[in-house]
Scaffold this active site. Structure first.
Site, PDB file in Angstrom:
ATOM      1  N   HIS A 196      33.892  34.917  35.027  1.00  0.00           N
ATOM      2  CA  HIS A 196      35.632  35.248  33.604  1.00  0.00           C
ATOM      3  C   HIS A 196      35.373  36.305  33.372  1.00  0.00           C
ATOM      4  CE1 HIS A 196      37.489  31.676  35.361  1.00  0.00           C
ATOM      5  NE2 HIS A 196      38.706  32.843  35.170  1.00  0.00           N
ATOM      6  N   ARG A 303      46.904  34.916  32.888  1.00  0.00           N
ATOM      7  CA  ARG A 303      45.822  33.724  32.695  1.00  0.00           C
ATOM      8  C   ARG A 303      46.063  33.445  31.138  1.00  0.00           C
ATOM      9  NH1 ARG A 303      42.311  37.778  36.194  1.00  0.00           N
ATOM     10  NH2 ARG A 303      41.418  36.207  37.681  1.00  0.00           N
ATOM     11  N   ARG A 339      50.258  31.230  33.998  1.00  0.00           N
ATOM     12  CA  ARG A 339      49.804  30.490  34.819  1.00  0.00           C
ATOM     13  C   ARG A 339      49.919  29.283  32.929  1.00  0.00           C
ATOM     14  NH1 ARG A 339      43.840  30.882  37.111  1.00  0.00           N
ATOM     15  NH2 ARG A 339      43.255  31.807  34.550  1.00  0.00           N
ATOM     16  N   GLU A 437      43.626  26.480  45.100  1.00  0.00           N
ATOM     17  CA  GLU A 437      42.348  26.863  44.788  1.00  0.00           C
ATOM     18  C   GLU A 437      41.441  25.585  45.161  1.00  0.00           C
ATOM     19  OE1 GLU A 437      42.398  28.943  40.528  1.00  0.00           O
ATOM     20  OE2 GLU A 437      43.159  27.026  39.647  1.00  0.00           O
ATOM     21  N   ASN A 460      39.119  32.864  43.997  1.00  0.00           N
ATOM     22  CA  ASN A 460      37.579  32.583  43.396  1.00  0.00           C
ATOM     23  C   ASN A 460      37.284  31.552  43.044  1.00  0.00           C
ATOM     24  OD1 ASN A 460      37.915  35.384  42.857  1.00  0.00           O
ATOM     25  ND2 ASN A 460      38.858  34.672  40.501  1.00  0.00           N
ATOM     26  N   ASP A 461      38.370  30.785  42.747  1.00  0.00           N
ATOM     27  CA  ASP A 461      38.333  29.230  42.955  1.00  0.00           C
ATOM     28  C   ASP A 461      38.160  28.423  44.119  1.00  0.00           C
ATOM     29  OD1 ASP A 461      37.601  28.069  39.921  1.00  0.00           O
ATOM     30  OD2 ASP A 461      39.291  29.153  39.687  1.00  0.00           O
ATOM     31  N   CYS A 508      46.321  36.610  44.566  1.00  0.00           N
ATOM     32  CA  CYS A 508      45.145  36.588  42.804  1.00  0.00           C
ATOM     33  C   CYS A 508      44.011  36.997  42.264  1.00  0.00           C
ATOM     34  CB  CYS A 508      46.319  35.804  41.556  1.00  0.00           C
ATOM     35  SG  CYS A 508      45.536  34.418  41.551  1.00  0.00           S
TER      36      CYS A 508
HETATM   37  C1  PEP Z   1      41.148  32.056  40.913  1.00  0.00           C
HETATM   38  O1  PEP Z   1      40.034  30.953  41.043  1.00  0.00           O
HETATM   39  O2  PEP Z   1      41.089  33.254  41.371  1.00  0.00           O
HETATM   40  C2  PEP Z   1      41.582  32.798  39.901  1.00  0.00           C
HETATM   41  C3  PEP Z   1      42.907  33.480  39.905  1.00  0.00           C
HETATM   42  O3  PEP Z   1      41.635  31.832  39.097  1.00  0.00           O
HETATM   43  P1  PEP Z   1      40.435  32.046  37.658  1.00  0.00           P
HETATM   44  O4  PEP Z   1      39.504  33.732  38.177  1.00  0.00           O
HETATM   45  O5  PEP Z   1      41.187  32.944  36.568  1.00  0.00           O
HETATM   46  O6  PEP Z   1      40.348  31.054  37.496  1.00  0.00           O
HETATM   47 MG    MG Z   2      41.294  29.539  39.088  1.00  0.00          MG
END
Ligand code: PEP
Ligand code: MG
Length: 577
Positions: A196, A303, A339, A437, A460-461, A508
């Protein structure tokens, strides 16, 4: 120096070495004849921190007279002032210097470690939580000793624009503070591409490089450095020729970005007439300006957890409501997907609120919210109340099982019933979506398609959990691969199944804002992308130059390959087409 460039662009400025995350100090011996001098050095540092805290106390008092709400911080400065006057911090390190003939920084570290260990055994919760205060006071003394005096924001007030922060590590909570004190760039020794911290750098639109290892041994305070966030390169103390070259590249980058603004109000449509939604990801209500400037058609990911960081208490329902309403109204009818609290992993709550670790595989995101129904209820009520002021939707992070979906929907129904009973207005048909995710969710997708109004793939996750690679760990950053066949198959299959079931689906995660992946995602059938405002125009340009039918053929070939070299070659072909 080479690291991982996580946010593009070039910055040229002066280094400011920061120590935010921990008490990192050197240990060296002091010859007997200089011990008295070292003790004096320690005394001077304590005196200067005392002056710093007095000044801060005065400043806060003034603010308090003008606005309500700063009382909390003032109380906390008073605690720091008291700790500083206590002999355990103000006197004991002097004795350690005299006894061990060590430097003052080390003496304060030894004493702090000892104190913190004692705190761990204290039964009283309030006292136990004063641990953070002890650590912060000790950090201030060390900062004064090393000539860094003052917390970062104070320092940044003077000369932010050409300051490049050089840190061992920065937490997302540290970086969010820079929103008010825009720095030129930052570089850190630790960190991963989609931590992050990196994501925030992109949203601030400043170059950033992580995983540099040992930058603080090479860079000195105030030294001139160049940060090339696109290449992941830091140049320390450049000569005139190198400097001129990078000034030129900086200007070219600026011109390219400026040229892109021409397509700001153009509709995002491919050459063969496929319409695409380009939404923005935001962290705070103040990001709305950037959303409007980039021509996004709404917010695909707010977020909300950033409202919960850097504070010692939870934001109340009313405070959250104000924030969500500001965004809903600011978007003037465009949609905003809020979210719910995704706390955990690298986004941590103050120990005053929760002492648990909330690791990436632990009580994170929706798991935390379901375990803390009051916290969740306050947020759901705030979002529902804001839904009266715009096109608001709810997105649930990290869902993995049918039970969680059911419990979440029940919690929303309860919040709605409460508001109805109180006669408060909200959108009764508010849409509720789930983030995909966790691999389990991507694999068992039908239960999500049946129970939710829309999906948003958090790549990302999804990558982190599919490949078992910690997003924030620089030692495995080279293994974090959006093009791994397992990841591509999961993403493609979620998009395909959702399209077949007529359930809206977006991406996203950071993959959505990566221009090199735009055509591949279009070929998978994706029509809704959500990314940082800074990425919207480059992605839009790629959409405008794309013929989806040509892409589908090459993408199908790419998907037949299990070999990473071959996949990359096919992707290059796709991007040349
Ligand atoms: C993700 O996990 O892709 C996501 C958009 O959420 P974050 O990056 O805040 O975990
Ligand atoms: Mg995430």
């Amino acid at each position: 120096m080479h690291g991982l460039g996580v946010s593009g662009g070039i910055a040229i400025g002066h280094a400011h070495l920061v120590t935010l995350a921990s008490l990192e100090v050197d240990h060296y011996s002091i010859p007997p004849e200089f011990v008295a001098r070292e003790v004096k050095r320690f005394d001077r540092a304590v005196k200067s921190v005392r002056a710093e805290l007095d000044a801060l106390e005065g400043e806060l008092k003034e603010q308090h007279d003008q606005h309500a709400g700063s009382g909390d911080i003032a109380a906390f400065v008073t605690i720091h002032r008291m700790l500083l006057d206590d002999p355990t911090l103000a006197e004991e390190p002097r004795a350690i210097i005299q006894r061990d003939h060590c430097n003052a920084e080390w003496a304060i570290k030894v004493q702090t470690d000892e104190l913190l260990a004692q705190f761990a055994e204290v039964q009283d919760e309030y006292l136990r939580e004063r641990k953070t205060d002890v650590r912060q006071v000790a950090e201030r003394i060390v900062a004064a000793l090393t000539g860094q005096g003052g917390a970062v924001p104070e320092k940044l007030r003077e000369r932010a624009e050409d300051t490049i922060l050089v840190a061992h590590d920065l937490s997302p909570a540290d970086v969010i503070l820079f929103k008010d004190h825009q720095v030129a760039a930052f570089i850190t020794d630790l960190g991963g591409r989609t931590s992050h911290t990196a994501i925030l750098a992109r949203s601030l639109g400043i170059p950033a490089i992580v995983a540099l290892h040992g930058s603080r041994e090479i860079v000195r305070e105030d030294e001139l450095i160049i940060v090339d966030g696109t290449q992941g390169v830091v140049i320390v103390d450049p000569d005139e020729t190198v400097l001129a070259e990078y000034r030129l590249r900086q200007e070219q980058w600026r011109l390219e970005r400026q040229k892109l603004t021409r397509i700001k109000s153009a509709a995002a449509e491919t050459l063969d007439g496929v319409a695409v939604e380009l939404h923005a990801n935001i962290e705070l209500p103040s990001d709305i300006d950037a959303v409007r400037q980039c021509g996004a058609t709404g917010v695909g990911l707010f977020r909300s957890e950033f409202l919960f960081l850097n504070r010692r208490d939870l934001p109340s329902e009313d405070e959250q409501f104000e924030a969500y309403r500001a965004v809903a109204q600011g978007l003037e009818g465009m949609p905003v997907v809020i979210r719910t609290l995704d706390i955990g992993a690298d986004k941590t709550l103050d120990p005053n609120i929760s002492n648990n670790a909330h690791s990436a595989l632990g009580l994170r995101a929706i798991r935390y919210c379901l375990a803390e129904p009051q916290v969740f209820n306050a947020q759901l009520r705030a979002i529902l109340r804001a839904s009266k002021y715009g096109d608001v939707r709810i997105l649930i992070p990290m869902l993995a099982s049918a039970v969680e979906i059911r419990q979440t929907l029940a919690a929303i129904a309860i919040a709605k019933d409460q508001l109805r009973a109180e006669g408060r207005k909200f959108d009764p048909a508010i849409k509720v979506g789930g983030m995909i995710e966790v691999p389990a969710a991507a694999i068992a997708l039908p239960m999500f398609l049946r129970q939710l109004d829309f999906l948003s793939i958090g790549t990302n996750d999804l990558i982190q959990y599919t490949l078992a690679i910690d997003r924030t760990d620089d030692t495995v950053a080279h293994l974090y691969d959006p093009l791994h066949p397992a990841v591509l198959h999961l993403v493609a299959s979620v998009i395909e199944q959702a399209n077949l079931a007529n359930v809206p689906v977006a991406v996203c995660g950071e993959m959505a804002g990566d221009v090199s992946l735009t055509r591949l995602l279009l070929a998978f059938g994706l029509r809704d992308f959500s990314m940082h405002p800074a990425n919207i125009l480059p992605v839009k340009q790629r959409v405008l130059n794309t013929d989806t039918s040509a892409c589908r053929r090459i993408a199908a070939e790419l998907m037949r390959s299990g070999d990473s070299e071959e996949i990359r070659a096919k992707l290059a072909e796709l991007n040349r087409a």
